[in-house]
Design a protein around this motif. Structure first.
Motif, mmCIF file in Angstrom:
data_model
loop_
_atom_site.group_PDB
_atom_site.id
_atom_site.type_symbol
_atom_site.label_atom_id
_atom_site.label_comp_id
_atom_site.label_asym_id
_atom_site.label_seq_id
_atom_site.Cartn_x
_atom_site.Cartn_y
_atom_site.Cartn_z
ATOM 1 N N ALA A 27 34.853 33.703 27.189
ATOM 2 C CA ALA A 27 33.922 33.322 28.244
ATOM 3 C C ALA A 27 33.403 34.558 28.952
ATOM 4 O O ALA A 27 34.147 35.499 29.212
ATOM 5 C CB ALA A 27 34.590 32.391 29.247
ATOM 6 N N VAL B 208 32.068 35.529 32.445
ATOM 7 C CA VAL B 208 32.064 35.017 33.812
ATOM 8 C C VAL B 208 31.114 35.868 34.643
ATOM 9 O O VAL B 208 31.327 37.068 34.799
ATOM 10 C CB VAL B 208 33.479 35.040 34.433
ATOM 11 C CG1 VAL B 208 33.436 34.538 35.870
ATOM 12 C CG2 VAL B 208 34.438 34.210 33.596
ATOM 13 N N ASN C 76 29.394 31.496 25.921
ATOM 14 C CA ASN C 76 30.044 30.575 26.855
ATOM 15 C C ASN C 76 30.021 31.239 28.233
ATOM 16 O O ASN C 76 30.841 32.093 28.521
ATOM 17 C CB ASN C 76 31.478 30.302 26.385
ATOM 18 C CG ASN C 76 32.250 29.421 27.334
ATOM 19 O OD1 ASN C 76 31.684 28.720 28.174
ATOM 20 N ND2 ASN C 76 33.570 29.445 27.204
ATOM 21 N N LYS D 55 30.172 31.182 32.370
ATOM 22 C CA LYS D 55 30.658 30.469 33.544
ATOM 23 C C LYS D 55 30.230 31.273 34.764
ATOM 24 O O LYS D 55 30.109 32.482 34.694
ATOM 25 C CB LYS D 55 32.184 30.346 33.510
ATOM 26 C CG LYS D 55 32.685 29.549 32.327
ATOM 27 C CD LYS D 55 34.179 29.481 32.285
ATOM 28 C CE LYS D 55 34.586 28.676 31.049
ATOM 29 N NZ LYS D 55 36.004 28.454 30.975
ATOM 30 N N THR D 56 29.999 30.580 35.862
ATOM 31 C CA THR D 56 29.629 31.283 37.086
ATOM 32 C C THR D 56 30.743 31.133 38.106
ATOM 33 O O THR D 56 31.482 30.153 38.101
ATOM 34 C CB THR D 56 28.314 30.733 37.676
ATOM 35 O OG1 THR D 56 28.476 29.350 37.965
ATOM 36 C CG2 THR D 56 27.157 30.941 36.719
ATOM 37 N N HIS D 57 30.836 32.147 38.944
ATOM 38 C CA HIS D 57 31.888 32.161 39.958
ATOM 39 C C HIS D 57 31.322 32.839 41.197
ATOM 40 O O HIS D 57 30.821 33.960 41.110
ATOM 41 C CB HIS D 57 33.096 32.937 39.411
ATOM 42 C CG HIS D 57 34.374 32.642 40.089
ATOM 43 N ND1 HIS D 57 35.056 31.463 39.927
ATOM 44 C CD2 HIS D 57 35.115 33.377 40.947
ATOM 45 C CE1 HIS D 57 36.159 31.500 40.644
ATOM 46 N NE2 HIS D 57 36.211 32.650 41.285
#
Length: 175
Positions: free
Chosen positions: A50, A52, A113, A115-117
């Protein structure tokens, strides 16, 4: 620099051109663990890799710390301006959303893939904290070219992270 076994790469973005170049560099040069469902490797379940995208928002108390001043002639010395604070927080949310939308647009169509944070706090500390909590394999970040005098007084987020993150750090400098 390509590898197929990176499980988690954190890219810190702050809306600057340098941070977006770092994101583009990560997309162009890194190969994450193959996607899809979790796979078996050596009897252990391995999650797909992933990327991020991390953004650290300044705490509203810093931005809203502008004190409208004391009320003269014996008025209260501490005045809370909730409407002002709420407006600052709403504005920060809009900025964060614009930054994340732009980052996701860069990632679009790359087959990664993503993802955000988003976290709130001091960027130096929060980037290190998130990288540790996610047990990232690599941290990628941009670096603005600030002079030695400014760096002495302001510090450098990338320099702090290089010295405090437990994983390798790639800093993409603006050329």
């Amino acid at each position: 620099m390509a590898t197929g076994n990176l499980g988690c790469v954190v890219v810190a973005v702050d809306g600057s051109e340098e941070s977006m170049k770092a994101l583009q560099w990560a997309l162009d040069n890194l190969r994450l663990r193959p996607g899809g469902a979790a796979t078996e490797e050596g009897g252990e379940e391995v999650e797909p890799g992933a990327l991020v995208v991390l953004h650290v928002q300044s705490p509203p108390s810093i931005a809203a710390g502008l004190n409208p001043g004391r009320i003269p002639f014996g008025g209260p010395s501490e005045v809370d301006v909730p409407a002002f604070t709420a407006a600052i927080e709403a504005h920060q949310r809009r900025i964060t959303q614009a930054i994340m939308d732009h980052a996701l647009k860069i990632c679009d169509g790359k087959g990664v893939n993503v993802k955000t944070h988003v976290v709130v706090g001091d960027p130096k500390e929060k980037i290190c904290e998130v990288a540790a909590n996610l047990k990232c394999d690599l941290l990628v970040m941009g670096c603005r070219a600030i002079g030695p005098i400014k760096r002495m007084f302001l510090g450098s987020v990338s320099n702090y992270c290089i010295n405090h993150v437990g994983s390798p750090v790639v800093v993409i400098k603006d050329a």
